[in-house]
Design a protein around this motif. Structure first.
Motif, PDB file in Angstrom:
ATOM      1  N   HIS A 170      22.958  15.901  36.509  1.00  0.00           N
ATOM      2  CA  HIS A 170      21.736  16.063  35.552  1.00  0.00           C
ATOM      3  C   HIS A 170      20.659  15.060  35.614  1.00  0.00           C
ATOM      4  CE1 HIS A 170      24.510  18.837  33.134  1.00  0.00           C
ATOM      5  NE2 HIS A 170      25.304  18.262  34.055  1.00  0.00           N
ATOM      6  N   ARG A 171      19.421  15.739  35.778  1.00  0.00           N
ATOM      7  CA  ARG A 171      18.299  14.767  35.869  1.00  0.00           C
ATOM      8  C   ARG A 171      17.303  14.890  34.866  1.00  0.00           C
ATOM      9  NH1 ARG A 171      13.302  17.141  38.670  1.00  0.00           N
ATOM     10  NH2 ARG A 171      11.932  15.342  39.190  1.00  0.00           N
ATOM     11  N   LEU A 172      16.743  13.664  34.391  1.00  0.00           N
ATOM     12  CA  LEU A 172      16.115  13.620  33.254  1.00  0.00           C
ATOM     13  C   LEU A 172      14.453  12.910  33.736  1.00  0.00           C
ATOM     14  CD1 LEU A 172      15.556  13.358  30.170  1.00  0.00           C
ATOM     15  CD2 LEU A 172      16.461  11.185  30.212  1.00  0.00           C
ATOM     16  N   VAL A 173      13.519  13.596  33.372  1.00  0.00           N
ATOM     17  CA  VAL A 173      12.363  12.949  33.416  1.00  0.00           C
ATOM     18  C   VAL A 173      11.592  12.674  32.231  1.00  0.00           C
ATOM     19  CG1 VAL A 173       9.969  13.389  34.549  1.00  0.00           C
ATOM     20  CG2 VAL A 173      12.095  14.462  35.684  1.00  0.00           C
ATOM     21  N   ARG A 174      11.152  11.359  31.744  1.00  0.00           N
ATOM     22  CA  ARG A 174      10.725  11.180  30.590  1.00  0.00           C
ATOM     23  C   ARG A 174      10.028   9.830  30.857  1.00  0.00           C
ATOM     24  NH1 ARG A 174      15.473   8.210  27.014  1.00  0.00           N
ATOM     25  NH2 ARG A 174      16.233   6.805  28.577  1.00  0.00           N
ATOM     26  N   ILE A 175       9.012   9.739  29.526  1.00  0.00           N
ATOM     27  CA  ILE A 175       8.370   8.194  29.543  1.00  0.00           C
ATOM     28  C   ILE A 175       9.584   6.989  29.018  1.00  0.00           C
ATOM     29  CG2 ILE A 175       6.739   6.919  28.100  1.00  0.00           C
ATOM     30  CD1 ILE A 175       5.684   8.904  29.868  1.00  0.00           C
ATOM     31  N   SER A 176       9.910   6.269  29.767  1.00  0.00           N
ATOM     32  CA  SER A 176      10.738   5.333  29.485  1.00  0.00           C
ATOM     33  C   SER A 176      10.628   4.469  28.177  1.00  0.00           C
ATOM     34  CB  SER A 176      10.963   4.316  30.604  1.00  0.00           C
ATOM     35  OG  SER A 176      11.735   3.275  30.511  1.00  0.00           O
ATOM     36  N   PRO A 177      11.706   4.528  27.365  1.00  0.00           N
ATOM     37  CA  PRO A 177      11.568   3.454  26.333  1.00  0.00           C
ATOM     38  C   PRO A 177      11.798   2.121  26.580  1.00  0.00           C
ATOM     39  CG  PRO A 177      13.717   4.862  26.444  1.00  0.00           C
ATOM     40  CD  PRO A 177      12.927   5.346  27.260  1.00  0.00           C
ATOM     41  N   PHE A 178      12.156   1.743  27.674  1.00  0.00           N
ATOM     42  CA  PHE A 178      12.355   0.560  28.072  1.00  0.00           C
ATOM     43  C   PHE A 178      11.329  -0.116  29.076  1.00  0.00           C
ATOM     44  CE2 PHE A 178      16.517   3.058  27.831  1.00  0.00           C
ATOM     45  CZ  PHE A 178      16.883   2.336  26.721  1.00  0.00           C
ATOM     46  N   ASP A 179      10.375   0.761  29.324  1.00  0.00           N
ATOM     47  CA  ASP A 179       9.170   0.353  30.218  1.00  0.00           C
ATOM     48  C   ASP A 179       7.980  -0.025  29.224  1.00  0.00           C
ATOM     49  OD1 ASP A 179       7.230   0.087  31.826  1.00  0.00           O
ATOM     50  OD2 ASP A 179       7.956   1.438  33.251  1.00  0.00           O
ATOM     51  N   SER A 180       7.597  -1.208  29.237  1.00  0.00           N
ATOM     52  CA  SER A 180       6.360  -1.606  28.215  1.00  0.00           C
ATOM     53  C   SER A 180       5.175  -1.080  28.812  1.00  0.00           C
ATOM     54  CB  SER A 180       6.239  -3.269  28.284  1.00  0.00           C
ATOM     55  OG  SER A 180       6.219  -3.545  29.847  1.00  0.00           O
ATOM     56  N   ALA A 181       5.120  -0.581  29.997  1.00  0.00           N
ATOM     57  CA  ALA A 181       3.788   0.106  30.681  1.00  0.00           C
ATOM     58  C   ALA A 181       4.050   1.500  30.305  1.00  0.00           C
ATOM     59  CB  ALA A 181       3.736  -0.010  32.008  1.00  0.00           C
ATOM     60  N   ALA A 182       5.121   2.081  29.637  1.00  0.00           N
ATOM     61  CA  ALA A 182       5.178   3.477  29.277  1.00  0.00           C
ATOM     62  C   ALA A 182       5.042   4.375  30.475  1.00  0.00           C
ATOM     63  CB  ALA A 182       4.062   3.768  28.117  1.00  0.00           C
TER      64      ALA A 182
END
Length: 374
Positions: free
Chosen positions: A197-209
Motif C-alpha cells: 500500500h502506497r501513501l503520498v502526502r506532505i510529510s508531518p516529519f519534514d520541516s520543509a513540508a
C-alpha cells in the motif's frame, strides 16, 4: 415506472442473476433433497467431522435459496404495487413501493458481495500482518495509519480484534504489527488486502513540508481451524524467546516470554508477545500453520490472493493500492481501478467498496493486468 426506480430494479435483477449463479439455482432443490436424505441417515454422526461439514453445507444452501426467493418476491411485489398505484393515481402507494425498491437494491448488493465469499477458507478468522517498508519514519507512521484503518474496519463489521505482536518505530509509528481478527468471513473479506500500500502526502516529519511517498506491506492468512490439518515437523522449526515491548498505552507488552518461530523449509518467521510464554507458543504455531496453509491455497489457484502472491518488497512497482493525500485526494486500487476521493472515510475503515471490487474481479476470472488494461 420512473427511470431511477427502473435502474434500481435492473440492478436488483443483476444481483439475483449472480446469486442464482453462485448457488447453481437449477440444481439447488435437488441438492437440498439429497442433503435432507443424508441428514435422515442414522449412521451420519458415526463420522462427526463429516456430519458437521454436511450440516454446514446444507445450511449454506438453505440460506442461499431463502435469500434469493426473498429478494425476488419482494421485488415482484413492489413492482406490482407501483403499477397498481400508477393505474389508480395513488402517489402514496407508489412512493412507499419506490422506497422499498431503493432499500432492496442496497440489500441485494450486500447479499451479492456475500455470495462471492465461498472460498475454502473464506468463512474463517484471519491473521493480518502489517510491515513498514521503504521510507523510514514515514513508512512506520503509514504502517500505524493502516493498522488503525483495519481495526476501524473490523470494529464496524462487529469483529473481534486481538493484537498478537507489535514493534514500535524508532521515532514514530510501528515497524510491524500482527492482529487476529475473528468473525464470520473475516478472511474472505480481508484476503484481497494482501499486497503493498502506497501513501503520498506532505510529510508531518519534514520541516520543509515536502511531499513524501511511503510504502507498507499487508499480508493476510486464514486462521487454521480444527477441520484443516497442517503438519509441522518439529525438526523443521526453531523456537526462540526474547524480550519485547509494545507501543505504549493499551498495547503495552513488556515481557521476557515473547516467542519467535522460524520455519526452515520456507523461511517463514512468526512472532507473538503476549504475557504467557505458553500462550505465545500456541499463537505462534497457529500463525505458522496459517501461513503454510495460505501457501497451499496460493498453489491451488493463481486467482485467489493474486495480490499476495505478487506482493514482493514494500516499494516502488509492487503496490496494489495508492492513497494520495497531496496534491489531491484519491485512493485507487491498481487491480480493479476502483477509486474514491473520500480519503478520510477510507482511512477510517470504509473499505467494502475496494474489497467487493476485488472479489468480483476474482470471480470474473480477470487478471490484474487485464483489469489495469481496461
Amino acid at each position: 415506472m420512473r427511470a431511477e426506480i427502473q435502474t434500481s430494479a435492473d440492478a436488483i435483477e443483476k444481483s439475483l442473476e449472480l446469486l442464482a449463479q453462485r448457488m447453481d439455482r437449477e440444481t439447488a432443490p435437488h441438492r437440498l433433497e439429497e442433503f435432507n436424505a443424508r441428514v435422515e441417515d442414522p449412521t451420519l454422526w458415526d463420522d462427526p467431522e463429516a456430519a458437521q461439514k454436511l450440516m454446514r453445507d446444507r445450511q449454506m444452501l438453505v440460506d442461499a435459496m431463502a435469500t434469493y426467493d426473498s429478494i425476488a418476491q419482494e421485488l415482484a411485489d413492489n413492482v406490482e404495487l407501483i403499477e397498481m398505484g400508477e393505474m389508480e393515481d395513488d402517489a402514496e402507494i407508489v412512493g412507499d413501493a419506490e422506497g422499498a425498491i431503493t432499500a432492496l437494491r442496497e440489500k441485494a448488493a450486500k447479499k451479492e458481495l456475500e455470495a462471492l465469499l465461498d472460498g475454502e477458507a473464506d468463512a474463517n478468522d484471519t491473521f493480518l500482518e502489517i510491515n513498514a517498508g521503504a521510507g523510514g519514519t514515514e513508512s512506520c507512521d503509514w504502517a500505524n495509519m493502516l493498522a488503525r484503518m483495519y481495526v476501524r474496519w473490523a470494529e464496524k463489521k462487529g469483529y473481534k480484534v486481538e493484537l498478537q505482536s507489535e514493534q514500535s518505530g524508532d521515532e514514530a509509528g510501528i515497524k510491524s504489527a500482527s492482529y487476529k481478527i475473528s468473525g464470520h468471513n473475516a478472511y474472505g473479506w480481508l484476503k484481497s488486502e494482501s499486497g503493498v500500500h502506497r501513501l503520498v502526502r506532505i510529510s508531518p516529519f519534514d520541516s520543509a513540508a515536502k511531499r513524501h511517498t511511503s510504502f507498507t506491506s499487508v499480508k493476510v492468512y486464514p486462521v487454521v481451524d480444527d477441520n484443516i490439518e497442517i503438519e509441522v515437523n518439529p525438526s523443521d522449526i526453531r523456537l526462540d524467546t526474547y524480550r519485547s515491548s509494545g507501543a505504549g498505552g493499551q498495547h503495552v507488552n513488556t515481557t521476557d516470554s515473547a516467542v519467535r518461530i522460524t520455519h526452515f523449509p520456507t523461511g517463514i518467521v512468526v512472532t507473538s508477545s503476549e504475557k504467557s510464554q505458553h500462550q505465545n507458543r500456541d499463537i505462534a504455531m497457529k500463525a505458522l500453520k496459517s501461513r503454510l496453509y495460505q501457501m497451499e491455497l496460493d498453489k491451488r489457484s493463481t486467482l485467489v490472493n493474486e495480490a499476495h502472491e505478487n506482493a514482493g518488497d514494500a516499494g516502488w512497482g509492487n503496490q496494489i493500492r495508492s492513497y494520495v493525500l497531496q496534491p489531491y485526494q484519491m485512493v485507487k486500487d491498481l487491480r480493479t481501478s476502483f477509486e474514491t476521493s473520500d480519503t478520510k472515510g477510507v482511512l477510517d475503515g470504509d473499505l467494502d467498496g475496494f474489497m467487493g471490487a476485488t472479489l468480483a474481479m476474482d470471480v470474473s476470472g480477470k487478471s490484474r493486468a487485464e483489469a489495469n488494461a481496461e
